[in-house]
Design a protein around this motif. Structure first.
Motif, PDB file in Angstrom:
ATOM      1  N   MET A 171       0.860  -1.122   0.074  1.00  0.00           N
ATOM      2  CA  MET A 171      -0.049   0.121   0.206  1.00  0.00           C
ATOM      3  C   MET A 171       0.873   1.074  -0.074  1.00  0.00           C
ATOM      4  O   MET A 171       1.825   1.376   0.750  1.00  0.00           O
ATOM      5  N   GLU A 172       0.474   2.155  -1.069  1.00  0.00           N
ATOM      6  CA  GLU A 172       1.584   3.499  -0.963  1.00  0.00           C
ATOM      7  C   GLU A 172       0.959   4.517  -0.094  1.00  0.00           C
ATOM      8  O   GLU A 172      -0.223   4.488  -0.174  1.00  0.00           O
ATOM      9  N   GLN A 173       2.047   4.879   0.407  1.00  0.00           N
ATOM     10  CA  GLN A 173       1.418   6.145   1.421  1.00  0.00           C
ATOM     11  C   GLN A 173       1.712   7.495   0.620  1.00  0.00           C
ATOM     12  O   GLN A 173       2.600   7.543  -0.079  1.00  0.00           O
ATOM     13  N   ASP A 174       0.654   8.434   1.255  1.00  0.00           N
ATOM     14  CA  ASP A 174       1.055   9.851   0.631  1.00  0.00           C
ATOM     15  C   ASP A 174       2.119  10.314   1.217  1.00  0.00           C
ATOM     16  O   ASP A 174       2.254  10.318   2.438  1.00  0.00           O
ATOM     17  N   LEU A 175       2.952  11.115   0.491  1.00  0.00           N
ATOM     18  CA  LEU A 175       3.773  12.008   1.288  1.00  0.00           C
ATOM     19  C   LEU A 175       3.344  13.182   1.946  1.00  0.00           C
ATOM     20  O   LEU A 175       2.245  13.714   1.306  1.00  0.00           O
ATOM     21  N   PRO A 176       3.851  13.365   2.981  1.00  0.00           N
ATOM     22  CA  PRO A 176       3.327  14.815   3.652  1.00  0.00           C
ATOM     23  C   PRO A 176       3.572  16.082   2.883  1.00  0.00           C
ATOM     24  O   PRO A 176       4.723  16.023   2.261  1.00  0.00           O
ATOM     25  N   GLU A 177       2.579  16.786   2.816  1.00  0.00           N
ATOM     26  CA  GLU A 177       2.856  18.066   2.295  1.00  0.00           C
ATOM     27  C   GLU A 177       3.944  18.846   2.943  1.00  0.00           C
ATOM     28  O   GLU A 177       3.773  19.403   4.021  1.00  0.00           O
ATOM     29  N   GLN A 178       4.766  19.127   2.082  1.00  0.00           N
ATOM     30  CA  GLN A 178       6.031  19.954   2.832  1.00  0.00           C
ATOM     31  C   GLN A 178       5.806  21.389   3.371  1.00  0.00           C
ATOM     32  O   GLN A 178       6.185  21.569   4.589  1.00  0.00           O
ATOM     33  N   ALA A 179       5.048  22.103   2.535  1.00  0.00           N
ATOM     34  CA  ALA A 179       4.874  23.227   3.178  1.00  0.00           C
ATOM     35  C   ALA A 179       3.890  23.460   4.542  1.00  0.00           C
ATOM     36  O   ALA A 179       4.191  24.432   5.199  1.00  0.00           O
ATOM     37  N   GLY A 180       3.137  22.435   4.964  1.00  0.00           N
ATOM     38  CA  GLY A 180       2.066  22.493   5.991  1.00  0.00           C
ATOM     39  C   GLY A 180       2.672  21.436   6.857  1.00  0.00           C
ATOM     40  O   GLY A 180       2.086  21.721   7.973  1.00  0.00           O
ATOM     41  N   ASN A 181       3.648  20.864   6.821  1.00  0.00           N
ATOM     42  CA  ASN A 181       4.193  19.932   7.780  1.00  0.00           C
ATOM     43  C   ASN A 181       4.992  20.582   8.666  1.00  0.00           C
ATOM     44  O   ASN A 181       5.891  21.462   8.407  1.00  0.00           O
ATOM     45  N   THR A 182       4.572  20.375   9.938  1.00  0.00           N
ATOM     46  CA  THR A 182       5.200  21.206  11.009  1.00  0.00           C
ATOM     47  C   THR A 182       7.050  20.961  11.203  1.00  0.00           C
ATOM     48  O   THR A 182       7.538  21.674  11.418  1.00  0.00           O
ATOM     49  N   ILE A 183       7.211  19.460  10.903  1.00  0.00           N
ATOM     50  CA  ILE A 183       8.645  19.085  10.896  1.00  0.00           C
ATOM     51  C   ILE A 183       9.408  19.841   9.839  1.00  0.00           C
ATOM     52  O   ILE A 183      10.349  20.535   9.953  1.00  0.00           O
ATOM     53  N   ALA A 184       8.676  19.944   8.655  1.00  0.00           N
ATOM     54  CA  ALA A 184       9.297  20.513   7.588  1.00  0.00           C
ATOM     55  C   ALA A 184       9.573  22.237   7.764  1.00  0.00           C
ATOM     56  O   ALA A 184      10.803  22.845   7.516  1.00  0.00           O
ATOM     57  N   MET A 185       8.505  22.811   8.573  1.00  0.00           N
ATOM     58  CA  MET A 185       8.626  24.114   8.749  1.00  0.00           C
ATOM     59  C   MET A 185       9.685  24.307   9.678  1.00  0.00           C
ATOM     60  O   MET A 185      10.502  25.329   9.704  1.00  0.00           O
ATOM     61  N   LEU A 186       9.934  23.489  10.765  1.00  0.00           N
ATOM     62  CA  LEU A 186      10.959  23.794  11.785  1.00  0.00           C
ATOM     63  C   LEU A 186      12.181  23.706  11.321  1.00  0.00           C
ATOM     64  O   LEU A 186      13.464  24.217  11.595  1.00  0.00           O
ATOM     65  N   GLY A 187      12.520  22.784  10.305  1.00  0.00           N
ATOM     66  CA  GLY A 187      13.683  22.526   9.461  1.00  0.00           C
ATOM     67  C   GLY A 187      14.199  23.543   8.824  1.00  0.00           C
ATOM     68  O   GLY A 187      15.275  23.862   8.621  1.00  0.00           O
ATOM     69  N   ARG A 188      13.039  24.088   8.100  1.00  0.00           N
ATOM     70  CA  ARG A 188      13.399  24.938   7.344  1.00  0.00           C
ATOM     71  C   ARG A 188      13.665  26.547   7.939  1.00  0.00           C
ATOM     72  O   ARG A 188      14.633  27.105   7.656  1.00  0.00           O
ATOM     73  N   ALA A 189      13.019  26.632   9.081  1.00  0.00           N
ATOM     74  CA  ALA A 189      13.257  27.825  10.164  1.00  0.00           C
ATOM     75  C   ALA A 189      14.801  27.581  10.807  1.00  0.00           C
ATOM     76  O   ALA A 189      15.523  28.655  10.690  1.00  0.00           O
ATOM     77  N   TYR A 190      15.035  26.410  10.981  1.00  0.00           N
ATOM     78  CA  TYR A 190      16.544  26.023  11.564  1.00  0.00           C
ATOM     79  C   TYR A 190      17.479  26.358  10.496  1.00  0.00           C
ATOM     80  O   TYR A 190      18.327  26.835  10.829  1.00  0.00           O
ATOM     81  N   SER A 191      17.304  25.955   9.487  1.00  0.00           N
ATOM     82  CA  SER A 191      18.293  26.178   8.258  1.00  0.00           C
ATOM     83  C   SER A 191      18.481  27.686   8.014  1.00  0.00           C
ATOM     84  O   SER A 191      19.397  28.311   7.820  1.00  0.00           O
ATOM     85  N   LEU A 192      17.384  28.368   7.748  1.00  0.00           N
ATOM     86  CA  LEU A 192      17.307  29.880   7.659  1.00  0.00           C
ATOM     87  C   LEU A 192      17.870  30.520   8.542  1.00  0.00           C
ATOM     88  O   LEU A 192      19.105  31.275   8.377  1.00  0.00           O
ATOM     89  N   LEU A 193      17.589  30.425   9.788  1.00  0.00           N
ATOM     90  CA  LEU A 193      18.176  31.011  11.026  1.00  0.00           C
ATOM     91  C   LEU A 193      19.484  30.758  11.049  1.00  0.00           C
ATOM     92  O   LEU A 193      20.483  31.629  11.316  1.00  0.00           O
ATOM     93  N   GLY A 194      20.061  29.334  10.982  1.00  0.00           N
ATOM     94  CA  GLY A 194      21.422  29.173  10.732  1.00  0.00           C
ATOM     95  C   GLY A 194      22.439  29.938   9.804  1.00  0.00           C
ATOM     96  O   GLY A 194      23.371  30.438   9.981  1.00  0.00           O
ATOM     97  N   PHE A 195      21.754  29.805   8.637  1.00  0.00           N
ATOM     98  CA  PHE A 195      22.530  30.585   7.373  1.00  0.00           C
ATOM     99  C   PHE A 195      22.491  32.079   7.889  1.00  0.00           C
ATOM    100  O   PHE A 195      23.415  32.522   7.480  1.00  0.00           O
ATOM    101  N   GLN A 196      21.353  32.709   8.516  1.00  0.00           N
ATOM    102  CA  GLN A 196      21.382  34.146   8.786  1.00  0.00           C
ATOM    103  C   GLN A 196      22.509  34.549   9.935  1.00  0.00           C
ATOM    104  O   GLN A 196      23.395  35.347   9.774  1.00  0.00           O
ATOM    105  N   ILE A 197      22.690  33.351  10.994  1.00  0.00           N
ATOM    106  CA  ILE A 197      23.939  33.589  11.928  1.00  0.00           C
ATOM    107  C   ILE A 197      25.105  33.581  11.093  1.00  0.00           C
ATOM    108  O   ILE A 197      26.034  34.228  11.421  1.00  0.00           O
ATOM    109  N   VAL A 198      25.411  32.650  10.457  1.00  0.00           N
ATOM    110  CA  VAL A 198      26.528  32.315   9.340  1.00  0.00           C
ATOM    111  C   VAL A 198      26.965  33.807   8.591  1.00  0.00           C
ATOM    112  O   VAL A 198      27.991  34.316   8.708  1.00  0.00           O
ATOM    113  N   ASP A 199      25.953  34.314   8.039  1.00  0.00           N
ATOM    114  CA  ASP A 199      26.135  35.492   6.936  1.00  0.00           C
ATOM    115  C   ASP A 199      26.342  36.637   8.022  1.00  0.00           C
ATOM    116  O   ASP A 199      27.205  37.433   7.706  1.00  0.00           O
TER     117      ASP A 199
END
Length: 144
Positions: free
Chosen positions: A1-29
């Motif tokens: 049975m094939e599972q649907d992949l979570p929608e990336q834009a609305g997925n809390t984990i994906a959003m937290l990951g994006r925020a982590y990456s964005l903030l990390g790059f802002q610190i490095v910049d």
């Protein structure tokens, strides 16, 4: 049975990951902009090194990395003049990774950058919203 992949834009984990990456790059910049060249991966050292210094194995364990991978980061930071290896006064066979004066300045630039990001979060969310975000993240991080 094939599972649907979570929608990336609305997925809390994906959003937290994006925020982590964005903030990390802002610190490095911000740190690079202050005259301290580095890579995002160097935060694995800067984020946890103590004032007294740490053994490579401690840094690797704290960053959930192999000692070999941490050793490569430390080599890079040593070449940039941010850290140096010194004999561990408690064990002559071991070395401590310690910040140089330039390393301390780099961390100060990182702290100043983080304070600027915190102010931006206050502007976007308001002080109450920022406090609520911190409370909720704290709750997530302490839940077993």
């Amino acid at each position: 049975m094939e599972q649907d992949l979570p929608e990336q834009a609305g997925n809390t984990i994906a959003m937290l990951g994006r925020a982590y990456s964005l903030l990390g790059f802002q610190i490095v910049d911000g740190v690079v902009g202050a005259g301290f060249p580095q890579k995002p991966s160097h935060s694995a050292v800067f984020g946890q090194i103590s004032r007294e210094g740490n053994r490579l194995s401690e840094l690797a364990r704290g960053a959930n990395m192999t000692p070999q991978a941490m050793g490569e980061l430390v080599d890079e930071l040593e070449e940039l003049g941010y850290v140096e290896r010194r004999p561990d006064p408690t064990d002559r066979r071991a070395k401590l990774i310690v910040l140089t004066p330039r390393g301390h300045e780099c961390i100060a630039a990182g702290i100043a950058t983080i304070q600027g990001i915190e102010e931006r979060i206050d502007q976007v969310l308001g002080a109450k919203g920022h406090a609520e975000l911190r409370r909720l993240l704290g709750k997530l991080l302490t839940t077993d």
